[in-house]
Scaffold this active site. Structure first.
Site, PDB file in Angstrom:
ATOM      1  CG  ASP A  55      28.071   3.908  70.698  1.00 37.51           C
ATOM      2  OD1 ASP A  55      27.169   3.549  69.922  1.00 37.51           O
ATOM      3  OD2 ASP A  55      28.188   3.478  71.865  1.00 37.51           O
ATOM      4  N   GLY A  81      26.487  -6.875  67.222  1.00 40.17           N
ATOM      5  CA  GLY A  81      26.992  -5.684  66.531  1.00 40.17           C
ATOM      6  C   GLY A  81      26.212  -4.428  66.868  1.00 40.17           C
ATOM      7  CB  VAL A  82      25.462  -1.462  64.791  1.00 38.69           C
ATOM      8  CG1 VAL A  82      24.639  -1.932  63.645  1.00 38.69           C
ATOM      9  CG2 VAL A  82      25.181  -0.013  65.095  1.00 38.69           C
ATOM     10  CG  ASP A  83      20.001  -5.562  65.521  1.00 43.96           C
ATOM     11  OD1 ASP A  83      19.224  -4.745  66.020  1.00 43.96           O
ATOM     12  OD2 ASP A  83      19.626  -6.631  64.982  1.00 43.96           O
ATOM     13  CB  SER A  92      26.307  -5.238  54.603  1.00 48.87           C
ATOM     14  OG  SER A  92      24.958  -5.591  54.454  1.00 48.87           O
ATOM     15  CB  THR A  93      31.190  -3.461  56.566  1.00 50.46           C
ATOM     16  OG1 THR A  93      30.924  -2.577  57.656  1.00 50.46           O
ATOM     17  CG2 THR A  93      30.776  -2.815  55.267  1.00 50.46           C
ATOM     18  N   GLY A  94      30.054  -5.872  58.955  1.00 50.89           N
ATOM     19  CA  GLY A  94      30.476  -6.607  60.149  1.00 50.89           C
ATOM     20  C   GLY A  94      30.138  -8.074  59.971  1.00 50.89           C
ATOM     21  CB  ALA A  95      27.529 -10.144  61.555  1.00 52.87           C
ATOM     22  CE1 TYR A  96      23.624 -10.779  58.569  1.00 50.49           C
ATOM     23  CE2 TYR A  96      22.572  -8.954  57.425  1.00 50.49           C
ATOM     24  CZ  TYR A  96      22.486 -10.041  58.267  1.00 50.49           C
ATOM     25  OH  TYR A  96      21.267 -10.405  58.793  1.00 50.49           O
TER      26      TYR A  96
HETATM   27  N1  AR6 Z   1      28.110   2.326  66.589  1.00 51.28           N
HETATM   28  C1  AR6 Z   1      28.513   2.396  65.300  1.00 51.28           C
HETATM   29  N2  AR6 Z   1      28.938   1.314  64.598  1.00 51.28           N
HETATM   30  C2  AR6 Z   1      28.953   0.121  65.238  1.00 51.28           C
HETATM   31  C3  AR6 Z   1      28.538  -0.035  66.578  1.00 51.28           C
HETATM   32  C4  AR6 Z   1      28.098   1.137  67.269  1.00 51.28           C
HETATM   33  N3  AR6 Z   1      27.667   1.095  68.531  1.00 51.28           N
HETATM   34  N4  AR6 Z   1      28.670  -1.344  66.917  1.00 51.28           N
HETATM   35  C5  AR6 Z   1      29.173  -1.989  65.835  1.00 51.28           C
HETATM   36  N5  AR6 Z   1      29.355  -1.108  64.812  1.00 51.28           N
HETATM   37  P1  AR6 Z   1      27.286  -5.305  62.170  1.00 51.28           P
HETATM   38  P2  AR6 Z   1      26.044  -6.114  59.611  1.00 51.28           P
HETATM   39  C6  AR6 Z   1      29.872  -1.324  63.451  1.00 51.28           C
HETATM   40  O1  AR6 Z   1      27.845  -6.668  62.342  1.00 51.28           O
HETATM   41  O2  AR6 Z   1      27.347  -6.505  59.017  1.00 51.28           O
HETATM   42  C7  AR6 Z   1      23.639  -8.232  63.730  1.00 51.28           C
HETATM   43  O3  AR6 Z   1      23.701  -9.372  64.537  1.00 51.28           O
HETATM   44  C8  AR6 Z   1      30.705  -2.552  63.207  1.00 51.28           C
HETATM   45  O4  AR6 Z   1      32.035  -2.355  63.680  1.00 51.28           O
HETATM   46  O5  AR6 Z   1      26.654  -4.645  63.339  1.00 51.28           O
HETATM   47  O6  AR6 Z   1      25.071  -5.348  58.768  1.00 51.28           O
HETATM   48  C9  AR6 Z   1      22.262  -8.039  63.073  1.00 51.28           C
HETATM   49  O7  AR6 Z   1      21.225  -8.511  63.896  1.00 51.28           O
HETATM   50  C10 AR6 Z   1      30.646  -2.645  61.674  1.00 51.28           C
HETATM   51  O8  AR6 Z   1      31.589  -1.737  61.100  1.00 51.28           O
HETATM   52  O9  AR6 Z   1      26.162  -5.272  60.979  1.00 51.28           O
HETATM   53  C11 AR6 Z   1      22.382  -8.842  61.822  1.00 51.28           C
HETATM   54  O10 AR6 Z   1      22.104 -10.204  62.040  1.00 51.28           O
HETATM   55  C12 AR6 Z   1      29.237  -2.122  61.365  1.00 51.28           C
HETATM   56  O11 AR6 Z   1      28.781  -1.498  62.570  1.00 51.28           O
HETATM   57  C13 AR6 Z   1      23.827  -8.680  61.432  1.00 51.28           C
HETATM   58  O12 AR6 Z   1      24.540  -8.392  62.643  1.00 51.28           O
HETATM   59  C14 AR6 Z   1      28.251  -3.168  60.936  1.00 51.28           C
HETATM   60  O13 AR6 Z   1      28.471  -4.388  61.615  1.00 51.28           O
HETATM   61  C15 AR6 Z   1      24.036  -7.504  60.506  1.00 51.28           C
HETATM   62  O14 AR6 Z   1      25.360  -7.469  60.083  1.00 51.28           O
END
Ligand code: AR6
Length: 181
Positions: A16, A38-40, A127-131
């Protein structure tokens, strides 16, 4: 697992990102800088309201953060002293400059860290989650960007990829092995 590029230690781990004790952690934010899922969401929850306050001040000054750019706040209640907020691209099929924008997100985060004298930094898989950026391609870009930066710069001296699942960790490991061949 770890690799070295000159004097920079590159570490890959499943963990994490909010728990990391590097001087900075990177947030995969959005251009509004007002938080999200997500991570944000995890970073703002764990770090407390001070981070959002600082993000709002940055917004008031410069109107948010364009895709591929990065801004810095303190880490609030996190173990990390700083959070570098970068904005990765939303995947729209790959013909809209997504690869360059993702490269910029890594590079500009590292440049900002260097400018601040930050010696250790943790990245999530931007970028590999929501994006929805395809993970293999994103991992290749992340690895190449970090490798290139570390080959040309002395600090940060430690760069971590902190990945949230075994599957994502494996993809990044394979990308590193490929890059080192
Ligand atoms: N620690 C490490 N990695 C994590 C954690 C954590 N605590 N939580 C999630 N991840 P994302 P994006 C991973 O969607 O695609 C937000 O709403 C997750 O499993 O967080 O860049 C922002 O505000 C995935 O592998 O980021 C933006 O609107 C990775 O982090 C948007 O999402 C990225 O997933 C950005 O989307």
């Amino acid at each position: 697992m770890e690799f070295w590029v000159n004097n920079t230690r590159i570490l890959l781990k499943r963990d994490d990102i909010t728990k990391q004790d590097t001087e900075a952690i990177v947030n995969a934010a959005n251009s509004s800088l007002l938080g999200g899922g997500g991570v944000d969401g995890a970073i703002h929850r764990a770090g407390g309201p001070k981070i959002l306050e600082e993000c709002k001040q940055i917004r008031a000054r410069q109107g948010g953060c364009p895709t591929g750019e990065a801004v810095i706040t303190t880490g609030g209640n996190l173990p990390a002293r700083y959070v570098i907020h970068t904005v990765g691209p939303v995947w729209h099929g790959g013909r809209h400059g997504e690869a360059d924008l993702l490269r910029n997100a890594y590079k500009n985060s590292l440049l900002l860290a260097k400018e601040k004298g930050i010696r250790s930094i943790s990245f999530p898989s931007i970028s590999t989650g929501a994006y929805r950026f395809p993970i293999e391609q994103a991992a290749g870009i992340a690895v190449a960007s970090v490798q290139e930066f570390a080959a040309q710069n002395i600090i940060p001296t430690e760069i971590r990829f902190v990945l949230f699942s075994d599957e994502v960790l494996l993809v990044y490991r394979l990308a590193w092995e490929k890059a080192l061949q």
